[in-house]
Design a protein around this motif. Structure first.
Motif, short mmCIF file in Angstrom:
data_model
loop_
_atom_site.label_atom_id
_atom_site.label_comp_id
_atom_site.label_asym_id
_atom_site.label_seq_id
_atom_site.Cartn_x
_atom_site.Cartn_y
_atom_site.Cartn_z
N LYS A 197 0.83 -1.20 0.00
CA LYS A 197 0.00 0.00 0.00
C LYS A 197 0.87 1.25 0.00
N LYS A 198 1.93 1.22 0.80
CA LYS A 198 2.84 2.36 0.87
C LYS A 198 3.58 2.54 -0.46
N ALA A 199 4.02 1.43 -1.07
CA ALA A 199 4.70 1.50 -2.36
C ALA A 199 3.76 2.02 -3.43
N ALA A 200 2.50 1.59 -3.41
CA ALA A 200 1.52 2.08 -4.37
C ALA A 200 1.27 3.57 -4.19
N GLN A 201 1.24 4.03 -2.95
CA GLN A 201 1.06 5.45 -2.68
C GLN A 201 2.24 6.26 -3.23
N ALA A 202 3.44 5.70 -3.14
CA ALA A 202 4.62 6.38 -3.70
C ALA A 202 4.50 6.49 -5.22
N ILE A 203 4.03 5.41 -5.87
CA ILE A 203 3.82 5.43 -7.31
C ILE A 203 2.75 6.46 -7.67
N GLN A 204 1.65 6.47 -6.92
CA GLN A 204 0.58 7.44 -7.16
C GLN A 204 1.09 8.87 -7.03
N SER A 205 1.89 9.12 -6.01
CA SER A 205 2.43 10.46 -5.79
C SER A 205 3.32 10.89 -6.95
N MET A 206 4.19 9.99 -7.41
CA MET A 206 5.06 10.31 -8.54
C MET A 206 4.24 10.55 -9.81
N ALA A 207 3.24 9.71 -10.03
CA ALA A 207 2.41 9.84 -11.23
C ALA A 207 1.66 11.16 -11.24
N LEU A 240 1.85 -2.79 -8.90
CA LEU A 240 1.74 -1.45 -8.33
C LEU A 240 1.17 -0.46 -9.34
N CYS A 241 1.57 -0.59 -10.59
CA CYS A 241 1.04 0.29 -11.64
C CYS A 241 -0.44 0.04 -11.86
N GLU A 242 -0.84 -1.23 -11.84
CA GLU A 242 -2.25 -1.55 -12.02
C GLU A 242 -3.08 -0.94 -10.90
N MET A 243 -2.62 -1.10 -9.67
CA MET A 243 -3.33 -0.55 -8.53
C MET A 243 -3.51 0.97 -8.69
N THR A 244 -2.45 1.64 -9.13
CA THR A 244 -2.50 3.09 -9.32
C THR A 244 -3.46 3.46 -10.44
N ALA A 245 -3.33 2.80 -11.58
CA ALA A 245 -4.14 3.16 -12.75
C ALA A 245 -5.63 2.93 -12.51
N LEU A 246 -5.97 1.90 -11.75
CA LEU A 246 -7.38 1.62 -11.51
C LEU A 246 -8.00 2.50 -10.43
N THR A 247 -7.16 3.17 -9.65
CA THR A 247 -7.69 3.98 -8.55
C THR A 247 -7.42 5.48 -8.72
N GLU A 248 -6.68 5.86 -9.74
CA GLU A 248 -6.40 7.26 -10.03
C GLU A 248 -7.09 7.65 -11.34
N PRO A 263 -9.32 -6.81 -10.30
CA PRO A 263 -9.62 -5.56 -9.60
C PRO A 263 -10.21 -5.78 -8.21
N GLU A 264 -10.66 -7.00 -7.95
CA GLU A 264 -11.17 -7.35 -6.63
C GLU A 264 -10.13 -7.05 -5.54
N TRP A 265 -8.83 -7.22 -5.88
CA TRP A 265 -7.76 -6.98 -4.91
C TRP A 265 -7.70 -5.52 -4.49
N PHE A 266 -8.25 -4.63 -5.31
CA PHE A 266 -8.18 -3.19 -5.04
C PHE A 266 -9.56 -2.62 -4.70
N GLY A 267 -10.49 -3.47 -4.30
CA GLY A 267 -11.81 -3.02 -3.92
C GLY A 267 -12.79 -2.90 -5.07
N ASN A 268 -12.51 -3.55 -6.20
CA ASN A 268 -13.38 -3.54 -7.38
C ASN A 268 -13.71 -2.13 -7.89
N PRO A 269 -12.71 -1.29 -8.10
CA PRO A 269 -13.02 0.04 -8.63
C PRO A 269 -13.54 -0.08 -10.06
N PRO A 270 -14.40 0.85 -10.48
CA PRO A 270 -14.81 0.83 -11.89
C PRO A 270 -13.62 1.20 -12.77
#
Length: 191
Positions: A55-65, A83-91, A106-113
Motif C-alpha cells: 500500500k505504501k509502495a503504491a502510494q509512492a507510485i501514485q504520488s510520482m504519477a 503497483l502500476c495496475e493498482m494506481t491506474a485503476l484507482t487514479e 480488480p477485486e484486490w483493489f476493492g473492485n473500482p470501476p
C-alpha cells in the motif's frame, strides 16, 4: 512515463527499457522501491518484495504519477506491474497502463470501476508460473470494449523482456517493444 521495476529491483534490465523508451521520445521516470538493492535471482528478489508494504509502495507510485505532465502512462514489470495496475485503476488521470508479467483481479483493489479514459495492455508468457489466467480474465472482464489488449507469448519465461536475465526471449521482447511503441503512439494521438 513511470517505469516500475520487477522483484529484481531497479537493475540494468529496467534501465535498458528506460533508455529505449527515451530513445522513442518519451520522458521516463524509474522509481527505486528497494533503495538501491538489486537481485540476480528472482526468488531472492521476490523474498525482498514480500518485505515491501504494498500500500505504501503504491502510494509512492501514485504520488510520482500525479507530478508528471499529462498524459501519464504507467508501465511495470512483475512487482512493478501490480503497483502500476493498482494506481491506474484507482487514479482518474492515468491515460495508459502496460503490465508485463502480472495482472490482478480488480477485486484486490476493492473492485473500482474502470477509469473512463484508461487504455491498457497486459503481456505475459502462456506458461509463466507467476501469472494466473483467472486474474487476467477478471481484469479483462472489468475493462470496457477496446480498453484492454491481452498479449500472450509462448513459453514460461516470466521476465522474457530482460536482456540481461537468464529468461530473455529476444523475439518476445521485440514483439513487446512493437506493441508498446504502437500503444504509446495511440496514447499520444488521443492527448
Amino acid at each position: 512515463m513511470l517505469l516500475t521495476h520487477s522483484a529484481l529491483g531497479l537493475d540494468a534490465n529496467v534501465e535498458s527499457w528506460a533508455e529505449w523508451l527515451r530513445g522513442e521520445g518519451h520522458e521516463v521516470i524509474t522509481p527505486d522501491l528497494y533503495g538501491g538493492d538489486t537481485y540476480d535471482n528472482f526468488d531472492a528478489g521476490a523474498h525482498r518484495a514480500e518485505s515491501l508494504e504494498m500500500k505504501k509502495a503504491a502510494q509512492a507510485i501514485q504520488s510520482m504519477a500525479s507530478e508528471l505532465d499529462r498524459p501519464v502512462v504507467l508501465m511495470g514489470f512483475s512487482l512493478g506491474a501490480a503497483l502500476c495496475e493498482m494506481t491506474a485503476l484507482t487514479e482518474p488521470d492515468i491515460a495508459g497502463l502496460i503490465l508485463v508479467g502480472t495482472a490482478a483481479s480488480p477485486e484486490w483493489f476493492g473492485n473500482p470501476p474502470w477509469p473512463k479514459n484508461l487504455k491498457a495492455q497486459v503481456h505475459f508468457a502462456a506458461e509463466d508460473r507467476w501469472i494466473e489466467p483467472a486474474e487476467v480474465a477478471a481484469l479483462a472482464a472489468t475493462a470496457p470494449p477496446g480498453a484492454l489488449e491481452v498479449f500472450e507469448y509462448p513459453g514460461s519465461a516470466h521476465l522474457f523482456a530482460f536482456p540481461n536475465y537468464v529468461e530473455y526471449e529476444p523475439l518476445a521482447a521485440d514483439r513487446l517493444r512493437s506493441a508498446v511503441r504502437r500503444f504509446l503512439a495511440m496514447i499520444g494521438e488521443q492527448a
